[in-house]
Scaffold this motif. Structure first.
Motif, PDB file in Angstrom:
ATOM      1  N   ALA A  13      46.841  42.738  39.522  1.00 41.93           N
ATOM      2  CA  ALA A  13      48.304  42.717  39.547  1.00 41.93           C
ATOM      3  C   ALA A  13      48.859  43.663  40.600  1.00 41.93           C
ATOM      4  O   ALA A  13      49.819  43.332  41.304  1.00 41.93           O
ATOM      5  CB  ALA A  13      48.857  43.073  38.172  1.00 41.93           C
ATOM      6  N   GLY A  14      48.245  44.848  40.732  1.00 42.30           N
ATOM      7  CA  GLY A  14      48.763  45.838  41.668  1.00 42.30           C
ATOM      8  C   GLY A  14      48.249  45.699  43.078  1.00 42.30           C
ATOM      9  O   GLY A  14      48.868  46.212  44.017  1.00 42.30           O
ATOM     10  N   GLY A  15      47.119  45.032  43.247  1.00 35.15           N
ATOM     11  CA  GLY A  15      46.567  44.825  44.575  1.00 35.15           C
ATOM     12  C   GLY A  15      45.746  45.978  45.116  1.00 35.15           C
ATOM     13  O   GLY A  15      45.234  45.892  46.232  1.00 35.15           O
ATOM     14  N   SER A  16      45.614  47.052  44.337  1.00 31.52           N
ATOM     15  CA  SER A  16      44.834  48.196  44.804  1.00 31.52           C
ATOM     16  C   SER A  16      44.442  49.060  43.616  1.00 31.52           C
ATOM     17  O   SER A  16      45.032  48.966  42.527  1.00 31.52           O
ATOM     18  CB  SER A  16      45.639  49.041  45.798  1.00 31.52           C
ATOM     19  OG  SER A  16      46.721  49.685  45.153  1.00 31.52           O
ATOM     20  N   LEU A  17      43.452  49.917  43.822  1.00 36.11           N
ATOM     21  CA  LEU A  17      43.039  50.836  42.772  1.00 36.11           C
ATOM     22  C   LEU A  17      44.131  51.848  42.460  1.00 36.11           C
ATOM     23  O   LEU A  17      44.355  52.202  41.302  1.00 36.11           O
ATOM     24  CB  LEU A  17      41.755  51.562  43.194  1.00 36.11           C
ATOM     25  CG  LEU A  17      40.510  50.694  43.432  1.00 36.11           C
ATOM     26  CD1 LEU A  17      39.341  51.579  43.852  1.00 36.11           C
ATOM     27  CD2 LEU A  17      40.155  49.887  42.203  1.00 36.11           C
ATOM     28  N   SER A  18      44.809  52.323  43.504  1.00 30.43           N
ATOM     29  CA  SER A  18      45.851  53.335  43.287  1.00 30.43           C
ATOM     30  C   SER A  18      47.016  52.758  42.498  1.00 30.43           C
ATOM     31  O   SER A  18      47.582  53.428  41.621  1.00 30.43           O
ATOM     32  CB  SER A  18      46.334  53.894  44.629  1.00 30.43           C
ATOM     33  OG  SER A  18      46.826  52.857  45.452  1.00 30.43           O
ATOM     34  N   ALA A  19      47.409  51.504  42.788  1.00 32.35           N
ATOM     35  CA  ALA A  19      48.502  50.881  42.047  1.00 32.35           C
ATOM     36  C   ALA A  19      48.119  50.690  40.586  1.00 32.35           C
ATOM     37  O   ALA A  19      48.927  50.913  39.677  1.00 32.35           O
ATOM     38  CB  ALA A  19      48.880  49.541  42.677  1.00 32.35           C
ATOM     39  N   ALA A  20      46.872  50.277  40.337  1.00 37.27           N
ATOM     40  CA  ALA A  20      46.404  50.126  38.963  1.00 37.27           C
ATOM     41  C   ALA A  20      46.375  51.469  38.246  1.00 37.27           C
ATOM     42  O   ALA A  20      46.718  51.562  37.059  1.00 37.27           O
ATOM     43  CB  ALA A  20      45.020  49.483  38.962  1.00 37.27           C
ATOM     44  N   ALA A  21      45.962  52.512  38.965  1.00 32.02           N
ATOM     45  CA  ALA A  21      45.918  53.846  38.357  1.00 32.02           C
ATOM     46  C   ALA A  21      47.309  54.292  37.926  1.00 32.02           C
ATOM     47  O   ALA A  21      47.492  54.844  36.832  1.00 32.02           O
ATOM     48  CB  ALA A  21      45.318  54.843  39.353  1.00 32.02           C
ATOM     49  N   ARG A  22      48.310  54.051  38.787  1.00 29.13           N
ATOM     50  CA  ARG A  22      49.678  54.432  38.419  1.00 29.13           C
ATOM     51  C   ARG A  22      50.165  53.645  37.216  1.00 29.13           C
ATOM     52  O   ARG A  22      50.811  54.191  36.311  1.00 29.13           O
ATOM     53  CB  ARG A  22      50.614  54.213  39.606  1.00 29.13           C
ATOM     54  CG  ARG A  22      50.423  55.185  40.746  1.00 29.13           C
ATOM     55  CD  ARG A  22      51.556  55.102  41.756  1.00 29.13           C
ATOM     56  NE  ARG A  22      51.630  53.786  42.375  1.00 29.13           N
ATOM     57  CZ  ARG A  22      50.978  53.454  43.494  1.00 29.13           C
ATOM     58  NH1 ARG A  22      50.203  54.349  44.081  1.00 29.13           N
ATOM     59  NH2 ARG A  22      51.116  52.249  44.018  1.00 29.13           N
ATOM     60  N   ALA A  23      49.866  52.348  37.191  1.00 24.44           N
ATOM     61  CA  ALA A  23      50.338  51.499  36.097  1.00 24.44           C
ATOM     62  C   ALA A  23      49.706  51.884  34.766  1.00 24.44           C
ATOM     63  O   ALA A  23      50.349  51.773  33.716  1.00 24.44           O
ATOM     64  CB  ALA A  23      50.046  50.036  36.406  1.00 24.44           C
TER      65      ALA A  23
END
Length: 300
Positions: A13-23
């Motif tokens: 959904a986020g397109g990256s590990l960092s986006a997933a980490a924030r979510a």
């Protein structure tokens, strides 16, 4: 159910590990570790990794289709369970356009949470068109002309759009004399917002061109217009305060965006709607009922 499925879905959904980490409120290192653990257990690589982005492998794409269905089934089961209770409860994941969310949603949420203490909100602000069937969001604010039939839509207000610029810009460059000369000015629009289709009575006119500043943020466009960079086509809900204070002035009065755009709260159709979603939609409709997005407030 494997908890790493949630991590895998969040990465997609986020397109990256960092986006997933924030979510998920995790560290990027933990997300990477859990993804590696899942791939090792499955014995397949789920993503192609480059220095710039992640892309699903064929196996990963097939697996995500199954995982998304499983996660949605679990959420549906939770919704049906929560729906048997009289008091709204549970988590509502809400997505809203960045500027609209800051101006008209976030300032009102305290009252909602006080009234419904068993509801937990997750608010994500983004100008992207989020996927409500991907399992990441329960409810979204959409500013659109039409809503897909697989979504339930509740109208929150109109979205009248006016041409506007700051007094500083108009003093320096002068206002456009006619709609035909508008394209000769410095125009401001976020990515995907041009060309402009304008109407005046029965007349129609399309303004071609490129934004003087390229950005994906509607908020940035508003601020650039206020400081005098150029002319923008903005919704009243976004610039009503600037127009009322004189920070922005109407340009080519009478020429506006078509009146088919409106603000909606939307969510996926299903056998039942969780009470928390019903309560939040009703709250937004009530608190935004007096919004004057279809008329310009006179300058004091």
């Amino acid at each position: 159910m494997d908890p790493d499925y949630d991590v895998f879905d969040a990465i997609v959904a986020g397109g990256s590990l960092s986006a997933a980490a924030r979510a998920m409120h995790l560290s990027p290192a933990m997300v990477s570790k859990r993804l590696a653990r899942l791939e090792e257990r499955l014995g397949v690589r789920l993503f192609h990794r480059t220095t710039r982005k992640l892309a699903l492998t064929d196996a990963g794409e097939r697996f995500h289709g199954d995982v998304a269905a499983i996660l949605q089934a679990v959420r549906d089961a939770e919704s049906r369970l929560i729906g048997t209770r009289s008091e709204p409860a549970g988590t509502v994941r809400l997505s809203a356009p960045t500027s609209f969310g800051r101006l008209h949603v976030a300032p009102k949420l305290h009252a909602f949470l006080v009234h419904y203490p068993r509801v937990r909100l997750e608010l994500d602000l983004s100008d992207d068109m989020v996927d409500l069937y991907g399992g990441r969001y329960d409810l979204a604010i959409r500013i659109a002309t039409t809503i897909p039939p697989n979504l339930v839509a509740h109208r929150l207000g109109g979205s009248r759009r006016l041409l506007c610029a700051s007094p500083r810009y108009l003093e320096r460059h002068g206002p456009p004399a006619t709609i035909e000369t508008l394209a000769q000015h410095r125009l401001l629009a976020a990515a995907g917002q041009m060309p402009w289709r304008l109407v005046k009575g029965r007349r129609r006119f399309t303004v071609e061109g490129e934004s003087h500043v390229r950005t994906n943020s509607s908020e940035v466009i508003r601020e650039l217009a206020i400081i005098g960079v150029g002319i923008a086509l903005r919704s009243l809900w976004d610039v009503e305060q600037a127009l009322a204070s004189g920070a922005l002035m109407p340009v080519l009065p009478g020429w506006e965006g078509p009146d088919d755009l409106a603000v909606h709260a939307v969510y996926p159709r299903g056998p039942s709607t969780p009470p928390a979603i019903t309560a939040l939609v009703a709250f937004l409709q009530e608190t935004l009922a007096d919004a004057s997005w279809d008329a310009v407030r006179p300058r004091p």
